[in-house]
Design a protein around this motif. Structure first.
Motif, PDB file in Angstrom:
ATOM      1  N   LEU A  33       0.275  12.344  -9.322  1.00 43.97           N
ATOM      2  CA  LEU A  33      -0.482  13.543  -8.980  1.00 43.97           C
ATOM      3  C   LEU A  33       0.426  14.770  -8.982  1.00 43.97           C
ATOM      4  CD1 LEU A  33      -3.309  14.515  -8.074  1.00 43.97           C
ATOM      5  CD2 LEU A  33      -2.546  14.172  -5.725  1.00 43.97           C
ATOM      6  N   ASP A  34       1.598  14.656  -8.359  1.00 44.13           N
ATOM      7  CA  ASP A  34       2.550  15.771  -8.295  1.00 44.13           C
ATOM      8  C   ASP A  34       3.027  16.191  -9.678  1.00 44.13           C
ATOM      9  OD1 ASP A  34       2.337  15.718  -5.553  1.00 44.13           O
ATOM     10  OD2 ASP A  34       4.241  14.658  -5.234  1.00 44.13           O
ATOM     11  N   CYS A  35       3.162  15.232 -10.586  1.00 45.54           N
ATOM     12  CA  CYS A  35       3.643  15.513 -11.944  1.00 45.54           C
ATOM     13  C   CYS A  35       2.504  15.829 -12.914  1.00 45.54           C
ATOM     14  CB  CYS A  35       4.442  14.322 -12.472  1.00 45.54           C
ATOM     15  SG  CYS A  35       5.944  14.014 -11.524  1.00 45.54           S
ATOM     16  N   THR A  36       1.272  15.862 -12.426  1.00 39.08           N
ATOM     17  CA  THR A  36       0.078  16.106 -13.233  1.00 39.08           C
ATOM     18  C   THR A  36       0.002  15.122 -14.402  1.00 39.08           C
ATOM     19  OG1 THR A  36       0.520  18.443 -12.794  1.00 39.08           O
ATOM     20  CG2 THR A  36      -1.382  17.950 -14.127  1.00 39.08           C
ATOM     21  N   LEU A  37       0.120  13.847 -14.088  1.00 39.55           N
ATOM     22  CA  LEU A  37       0.070  12.799 -15.096  1.00 39.55           C
ATOM     23  C   LEU A  37      -1.119  11.886 -14.844  1.00 39.55           C
ATOM     24  CD1 LEU A  37       3.860  11.901 -15.181  1.00 39.55           C
ATOM     25  CD2 LEU A  37       2.597  13.246 -16.860  1.00 39.55           C
ATOM     26  N   GLU A  38      -1.644  11.307 -15.897  1.00 40.17           N
ATOM     27  CA  GLU A  38      -2.796  10.410 -15.825  1.00 40.17           C
ATOM     28  C   GLU A  38      -2.576   9.203 -16.712  1.00 40.17           C
ATOM     29  OE1 GLU A  38      -5.804  10.060 -14.359  1.00 40.17           O
ATOM     30  OE2 GLU A  38      -5.376  11.743 -13.043  1.00 40.17           O
ATOM     31  N   ASP A  39      -3.191   8.078 -16.325  1.00 45.05           N
ATOM     32  CA  ASP A  39      -3.222   6.898 -17.187  1.00 45.05           C
ATOM     33  C   ASP A  39      -4.082   7.209 -18.405  1.00 45.05           C
ATOM     34  OD1 ASP A  39      -1.802   4.752 -15.933  1.00 45.05           O
ATOM     35  OD2 ASP A  39      -3.370   4.656 -14.427  1.00 45.05           O
ATOM     36  N   LEU A  40      -3.639   6.778 -19.567  1.00 46.07           N
ATOM     37  CA  LEU A  40      -4.501   6.865 -20.739  1.00 46.07           C
ATOM     38  C   LEU A  40      -5.527   5.739 -20.661  1.00 46.07           C
ATOM     39  CD1 LEU A  40      -2.055   7.670 -23.671  1.00 46.07           C
ATOM     40  CD2 LEU A  40      -3.729   9.165 -22.625  1.00 46.07           C
ATOM     41  N   HIS A  41      -6.688   5.969 -21.208  1.00 48.18           N
ATOM     42  CA  HIS A  41      -7.759   4.976 -21.195  1.00 48.18           C
ATOM     43  C   HIS A  41      -7.276   3.711 -21.899  1.00 48.18           C
ATOM     44  CE1 HIS A  41     -11.712   3.259 -21.254  1.00 48.18           C
ATOM     45  NE2 HIS A  41     -11.663   3.140 -22.569  1.00 48.18           N
ATOM     46  N   SER A  42      -7.460   2.579 -21.244  1.00 51.68           N
ATOM     47  CA  SER A  42      -7.039   1.317 -21.860  1.00 51.68           C
ATOM     48  C   SER A  42      -8.179   0.316 -21.851  1.00 51.68           C
ATOM     49  CB  SER A  42      -5.825   0.741 -21.134  1.00 51.68           C
ATOM     50  OG  SER A  42      -6.147   0.395 -19.815  1.00 51.68           O
ATOM     51  N   PHE A  43      -8.115  -0.618 -22.779  1.00 55.31           N
ATOM     52  CA  PHE A  43      -9.092  -1.700 -22.834  1.00 55.31           C
ATOM     53  C   PHE A  43      -8.368  -2.964 -23.253  1.00 55.31           C
ATOM     54  CE2 PHE A  43      -9.022   0.431 -26.891  1.00 55.31           C
ATOM     55  CZ  PHE A  43      -9.052  -0.585 -27.820  1.00 55.31           C
ATOM     56  N   GLY A  44      -9.045  -4.061 -23.150  1.00 60.20           N
ATOM     57  CA  GLY A  44      -8.413  -5.352 -23.457  1.00 60.20           C
ATOM     58  C   GLY A  44      -8.091  -6.058 -22.151  1.00 60.20           C
ATOM     59  N   CYS A  45      -6.953  -6.740 -22.116  1.00 58.36           N
ATOM     60  CA  CYS A  45      -6.546  -7.471 -20.915  1.00 58.36           C
ATOM     61  C   CYS A  45      -6.389  -6.506 -19.742  1.00 58.36           C
ATOM     62  CB  CYS A  45      -5.225  -8.199 -21.162  1.00 58.36           C
ATOM     63  SG  CYS A  45      -5.291  -9.394 -22.513  1.00 58.36           S
ATOM     64  N   GLU A  46      -6.874  -6.925 -18.594  1.00 57.35           N
ATOM     65  CA  GLU A  46      -6.802  -6.051 -17.417  1.00 57.35           C
ATOM     66  C   GLU A  46      -5.395  -5.997 -16.830  1.00 57.35           C
ATOM     67  OE1 GLU A  46      -9.047  -5.630 -13.124  1.00 57.35           O
ATOM     68  OE2 GLU A  46     -10.040  -6.678 -14.749  1.00 57.35           O
ATOM     69  N   HIS A  47      -4.703  -7.126 -16.847  1.00 60.91           N
ATOM     70  CA  HIS A  47      -3.345  -7.197 -16.292  1.00 60.91           C
ATOM     71  C   HIS A  47      -2.340  -7.310 -17.437  1.00 60.91           C
ATOM     72  CE1 HIS A  47      -6.039  -8.633 -13.065  1.00 60.91           C
ATOM     73  NE2 HIS A  47      -5.282  -7.805 -12.360  1.00 60.91           N
ATOM     74  N   THR A  48      -1.174  -6.679 -17.259  1.00 62.08           N
ATOM     75  CA  THR A  48      -0.195  -6.623 -18.347  1.00 62.08           C
ATOM     76  C   THR A  48       1.008  -7.533 -18.110  1.00 62.08           C
ATOM     77  OG1 THR A  48       0.973  -4.762 -17.339  1.00 62.08           O
ATOM     78  CG2 THR A  48      -0.826  -4.241 -18.868  1.00 62.08           C
ATOM     79  N   VAL A  53       0.840  -1.198   0.000  1.00 61.78           N
ATOM     80  CA  VAL A  53       0.000   0.000   0.000  1.00 61.78           C
ATOM     81  C   VAL A  53       0.876   1.249   0.000  1.00 61.78           C
ATOM     82  CG1 VAL A  53      -1.736   1.283   1.313  1.00 61.78           C
ATOM     83  CG2 VAL A  53      -1.909  -1.201   1.138  1.00 61.78           C
ATOM     84  N   THR A  54       1.980   1.224   0.706  1.00 57.78           N
ATOM     85  CA  THR A  54       2.899   2.361   0.749  1.00 57.78           C
ATOM     86  C   THR A  54       3.439   2.684  -0.636  1.00 57.78           C
ATOM     87  OG1 THR A  54       3.542   1.672   2.972  1.00 57.78           O
ATOM     88  CG2 THR A  54       4.964   3.264   1.879  1.00 57.78           C
ATOM     89  N   GLU A  55       3.846   1.644  -1.392  1.00 56.83           N
ATOM     90  CA  GLU A  55       4.366   1.862  -2.743  1.00 56.83           C
ATOM     91  C   GLU A  55       3.279   2.383  -3.680  1.00 56.83           C
ATOM     92  OE1 GLU A  55       6.308  -1.641  -4.186  1.00 56.83           O
ATOM     93  OE2 GLU A  55       7.922  -1.510  -2.713  1.00 56.83           O
ATOM     94  N   MET A  56       2.055   1.862  -3.538  1.00 58.68           N
ATOM     95  CA  MET A  56       0.949   2.334  -4.369  1.00 58.68           C
ATOM     96  C   MET A  56       0.669   3.805  -4.085  1.00 58.68           C
ATOM     97  SD  MET A  56      -1.846  -0.736  -4.686  1.00 58.68           S
ATOM     98  CE  MET A  56      -2.125  -0.832  -2.936  1.00 58.68           C
ATOM     99  N   MET A  57       0.646   4.168  -2.805  1.00 55.62           N
ATOM    100  CA  MET A  57       0.395   5.563  -2.432  1.00 55.62           C
ATOM    101  C   MET A  57       1.495   6.472  -2.977  1.00 55.62           C
ATOM    102  SD  MET A  57      -1.139   5.082   1.430  1.00 55.62           S
ATOM    103  CE  MET A  57      -0.747   6.737   1.885  1.00 55.62           C
ATOM    104  N   ALA A  58       2.737   6.013  -2.901  1.00 58.87           N
ATOM    105  CA  ALA A  58       3.863   6.808  -3.401  1.00 58.87           C
ATOM    106  C   ALA A  58       3.763   7.003  -4.916  1.00 58.87           C
ATOM    107  CB  ALA A  58       5.186   6.147  -3.033  1.00 58.87           C
ATOM    108  N   PHE A  59       3.415   5.937  -5.639  1.00 56.06           N
ATOM    109  CA  PHE A  59       3.289   6.040  -7.093  1.00 56.06           C
ATOM    110  C   PHE A  59       2.138   6.969  -7.474  1.00 56.06           C
ATOM    111  CE2 PHE A  59       1.877   4.095 -11.250  1.00 56.06           C
ATOM    112  CZ  PHE A  59       2.889   4.673 -12.000  1.00 56.06           C
ATOM    113  N   ASN A  60       0.992   6.823  -6.805  1.00 56.79           N
ATOM    114  CA  ASN A  60      -0.154   7.692  -7.074  1.00 56.79           C
ATOM    115  C   ASN A  60       0.189   9.154  -6.776  1.00 56.79           C
ATOM    116  OD1 ASN A  60      -2.149   5.934  -8.082  1.00 56.79           O
ATOM    117  ND2 ASN A  60      -2.543   5.162  -6.040  1.00 56.79           N
ATOM    118  N   GLN A  61       0.903   9.397  -5.688  1.00 55.26           N
ATOM    119  CA  GLN A  61       1.294  10.761  -5.327  1.00 55.26           C
ATOM    120  C   GLN A  61       2.266  11.335  -6.356  1.00 55.26           C
ATOM    121  OE1 GLN A  61      -0.129  12.535  -2.738  1.00 55.26           O
ATOM    122  NE2 GLN A  61       0.870  14.237  -3.794  1.00 55.26           N
ATOM    123  N   CYS A  62       3.174  10.501  -6.834  1.00 58.68           N
ATOM    124  CA  CYS A  62       4.129  10.927  -7.861  1.00 58.68           C
ATOM    125  C   CYS A  62       3.384  11.373  -9.122  1.00 58.68           C
ATOM    126  CB  CYS A  62       5.091   9.796  -8.181  1.00 58.68           C
ATOM    127  SG  CYS A  62       6.229  10.167  -9.530  1.00 58.68           S
TER     128      CYS A  62
END
Length: 190
Positions: free
Chosen positions: A43-58, A32-41
């Motif tokens: 957010l801080d960089c004003t970046l978003e995932d592009l919309h994806s479809f197909g397989c859920e896991h890569t 959870v700590t790593e997920m929070m850090a990645f999400n905060q990173c």
């Protein structure tokens, strides 16, 4: 970096690039700590995932049954300028085949095509159905990242306001001009 859009393809191995606990299936839960850090990173960089479809896991470790781990380690992220310039960019997560990672197919539709500019008319707010139309359009479900959902909801509201305009105000400029001509004609007769 005003006016310039960009996107990155991220692939993780040593670092956790998971944003949510649901992005991993397997015996060991993600940090959870790593997920929070990645999400905060992001957010801080004003970046978003592009919309994806197909397989859920890569990514998958290709093991059997209980030892199998599937994660969303690979993703495409972008800045808001990219989303504005290329709003229809999509990421198709393809089947992994023999690899442990799934290929990401990025489709970019050029938005240079001239579009009719959307103009908000203040008179719409006075319409008796305005609040209902906006709330109903905003409430329509949109799947994807936070930024993608926001743009999707704005698009729904825009389309609903255009429909309201066509049903209640279509040709209003022409009607105003005709009314001015009629008024001038009446004034001349007087």
């Amino acid at each position: 970096m005003v006016g310039y859009g960009f996107f990155w393809i991220l692939g993780g191995s040593l670092l956790s690039l998971l944003r949510d606990i649901e992005e991993r299936l397997g015996p060991n839960p993600p940090s959870v700590t790593e997920m929070m850090a990645f999400n905060q990173c992001l957010l801080d960089c004003t970046l978003e995932d592009l919309h994806s479809f197909g397989c859920e896991h890569t990514w998958t470790n290709k093991r059997e049954a209980i030892a199998r781990v599937c994660s969303r380690l690979d993703r495409v992220i972008s800045n808001p300028s990219w989303l504005i310039e290329y709003p229809n960019t999509q990421v198709n997560v393809l089947s992994s085949g023999i690899s442990d990672h799934s290929p990401l197919l990025i489709t970019v539709q050029d938005s240079y095509k001239p579009k009719k500019q959307f103009s908000y008319l203040n008179c719409w707010a006075d319409h008796k159905e305005y609040d209902e139309v906006v709330l109903q359009a905003w409430g329509l479900p949109v799947r994807g990242s936070v930024m993608f959902r926001f743009f999707g909801k704005l698009k729904h509201v825009r389309q609903s306001l255009i429909k309201l305009h066509h049903t209640s105000y279509y040709g209003i400029s022409k009607k105003v001009q005709e009314a001015k001509k009629d008024l001038e004609a009446c004034q001349i007769q007087l």
